[in-house]
Design an enzyme around this catalytic site. Sequence first.
Site, PDB file in Angstrom:
ATOM      1  N   ASP A  24       3.841  -4.759  13.490  1.00  0.00           N
ATOM      2  CA  ASP A  24       2.539  -5.045  12.916  1.00  0.00           C
ATOM      3  C   ASP A  24       1.729  -6.118  13.636  1.00  0.00           C
ATOM      4  O   ASP A  24       0.632  -5.867  14.101  1.00  0.00           O
ATOM      5  CB  ASP A  24       2.707  -5.405  11.424  1.00  0.00           C
ATOM      6  CG  ASP A  24       1.380  -5.633  10.731  1.00  0.00           C
ATOM      7  OD1 ASP A  24       0.488  -4.798  10.904  1.00  0.00           O
ATOM      8  OD2 ASP A  24       1.238  -6.645  10.011  1.00  0.00           O
TER       9      ASP A  24
ATOM     10  N   CYS B 251      -9.835  19.398   3.827  1.00  0.00           N
ATOM     11  CA  CYS B 251      -9.680  18.408   2.743  1.00  0.00           C
ATOM     12  C   CYS B 251     -10.531  17.163   3.017  1.00  0.00           C
ATOM     13  O   CYS B 251     -10.695  16.740   4.156  1.00  0.00           O
ATOM     14  CB  CYS B 251      -8.204  18.039   2.634  1.00  0.00           C
ATOM     15  SG  CYS B 251      -7.869  16.724   1.461  1.00  0.00           S
TER      16      CYS B 251
ATOM     17  N   CYS C 145      -9.500  11.946   0.395  1.00  0.00           N
ATOM     18  CA  CYS C 145      -9.457  10.493   0.590  1.00  0.00           C
ATOM     19  C   CYS C 145     -10.875   9.940   0.718  1.00  0.00           C
ATOM     20  O   CYS C 145     -11.214   8.907   0.118  1.00  0.00           O
ATOM     21  CB  CYS C 145      -8.606  10.131   1.800  1.00  0.00           C
ATOM     22  SG  CYS C 145      -9.033  11.040   3.286  1.00  0.00           S
TER      23      CYS C 145
ATOM     24  N   CYS D  37     -12.192   7.064  -2.001  1.00  0.00           N
ATOM     25  CA  CYS D  37     -12.262   5.639  -1.640  1.00  0.00           C
ATOM     26  C   CYS D  37     -13.398   4.998  -2.436  1.00  0.00           C
ATOM     27  O   CYS D  37     -14.546   5.405  -2.314  1.00  0.00           O
ATOM     28  CB  CYS D  37     -12.499   5.481  -0.137  1.00  0.00           C
ATOM     29  SG  CYS D  37     -12.795   3.747   0.290  1.00  0.00           S
TER      30      CYS D  37
ATOM     31  N   CYS E 230      -4.330  -1.763  -1.174  1.00  0.00           N
ATOM     32  CA  CYS E 230      -4.905  -0.633  -1.906  1.00  0.00           C
ATOM     33  C   CYS E 230      -4.208   0.640  -1.437  1.00  0.00           C
ATOM     34  O   CYS E 230      -4.003   0.829  -0.236  1.00  0.00           O
ATOM     35  CB  CYS E 230      -6.404  -0.563  -1.628  1.00  0.00           C
ATOM     36  SG  CYS E 230      -7.193   0.938  -2.245  1.00  0.00           S
TER      37      CYS E 230
END
Length: 339
Positions: free
Chosen positions: A126, A185, A188, A192, A236
């Site tokens: 990360d 699709c 998302c 959001c 989130c």
Amino acid sequence: MSPLSTTYLRQLSEAVGFELVGFARAEPIPPDALYSWIEAGYAADMDWMTQRAAERLDVSQLLPGAKTVVVFANNYYRDDPEVQDSPIAKYARGRDYHSTLRDRMKAFRKAIQGAYPGIGTYGSVDSGPLMEKVWAARAGLGYVGRNGCFITEPYGSWVLLATVVLDAEVDAYGEGPTADRCGHCRKCLMSCPTGALVGNGRVDARACLSYQTIENREREVPESFRVQMDNIAFGCDICQEVCPLNRRPVFAEHPRFAPRAVAGLGVLELAGLTPEQYEKFIPGTALARAHYDGLRRNAIYALGAARESRARPLLEKLSGDSSELVRSAAQWALRQLAQ
Ligand code: B12
Ligand code: SF4
Ligand code: SF4
């Protein structure tokens, strides 16, 4: 040195605890993949994304002579009933994933250094200057979906990534991203709450509640985003929860991914955390990144967004808090209650 055996490296990766592993040639990343995102302002104030951009685009700046990027993934999905209503994103409910993946990666590096003395390695989870999703795509582990998350076939997007760069070749490489399964699709994008998904897998961090609740810890969250923070106190998951490709998640058994006590707290308890409780619950989890005042600020916004009237006494107390950030959040939440 002759190319390293991917059969051996796969066995090693599994032995140290990773579910997925792939191999990519350490070729430079086309600069546009990063610069167009930064130039659009999508990095918000994450200056660390820009500062080491040259390294992000070319791992040979991290490890001279880099030949291979080994990419690992761990599934972290859990649906423990007792924390189902937690306002903390799933990836942050257990032990800090950075240390879990780092420990596994260290064991991997140590083993290959033993097997191939003199081999050069560079590892990161990360925080290092690497574009982990690009490497995971090149290594053939999946692809970047419209929700900006890396989606694998076996685990959907509920995976965390780590990378090890090697200055040696391996005997087989991944063949680039797997086929895009998003098709027509748009779930998302439509779900959001703040319009942070701008298409083509790009996320405008300025509008993303994950950025606002984790990285933007010293300033106020813009009011139009605060009102969307109902039961959101850290990170989130909305654009992953709605994704049809996440419909068949696999339960992550390893105890390191089991929820810690903090995941049992609601927004009221998080808003009212004392410094002593913070010290008891937070160290060793990813929540530490928000810091004490940032975490309380988030939970207070969540109370205001939900117009939680039972929070009034706590909010009145917090509107006199020593932190300006917490005070102003509590005053805002009280105004929400009054509406
Ligand atoms: C900055 C960052 C953020 C920012 C920006 C998010 C983003 N999507 O870029 C913020 C703070 C908003 C964020 C949020 C989250 N993050 Co984050 N974040 C990062 C970080 C540090 C850098 C990502 C980055 O470089 N972004 C800049 C853009 C330009 O690059 P990109 O993300 O790689 O996407 C582009 C390329 O992949 C390119 N592309 C796609 N396919 C291919 C193929 C090839 C061959 C090439 C050349 C290019 C290419 O197109 C994409 C769009 O432009 C990474 C760790 C790391 N070092 O990589 C973690 C990371 C992406 N985050 C992670 C997580 C878990 C999250 C959250 C889910 C946490 C949460 N629950 O709140 C959310 C998800 C939000 C979302 N919808 O994406 C995981 C993602 C795991 C996964 N399955 O995707 C990562 C990988 C950390 C880790 N080690 O596991 N994050
Ligand atoms: S993490 Fe939340 S705010 Fe960010 S893009 Fe996904 S749904 Fe939107
Ligand atoms: S919700 Fe739909 S468009 Fe978004 S990432 Fe999942 S499959 Fe792709």
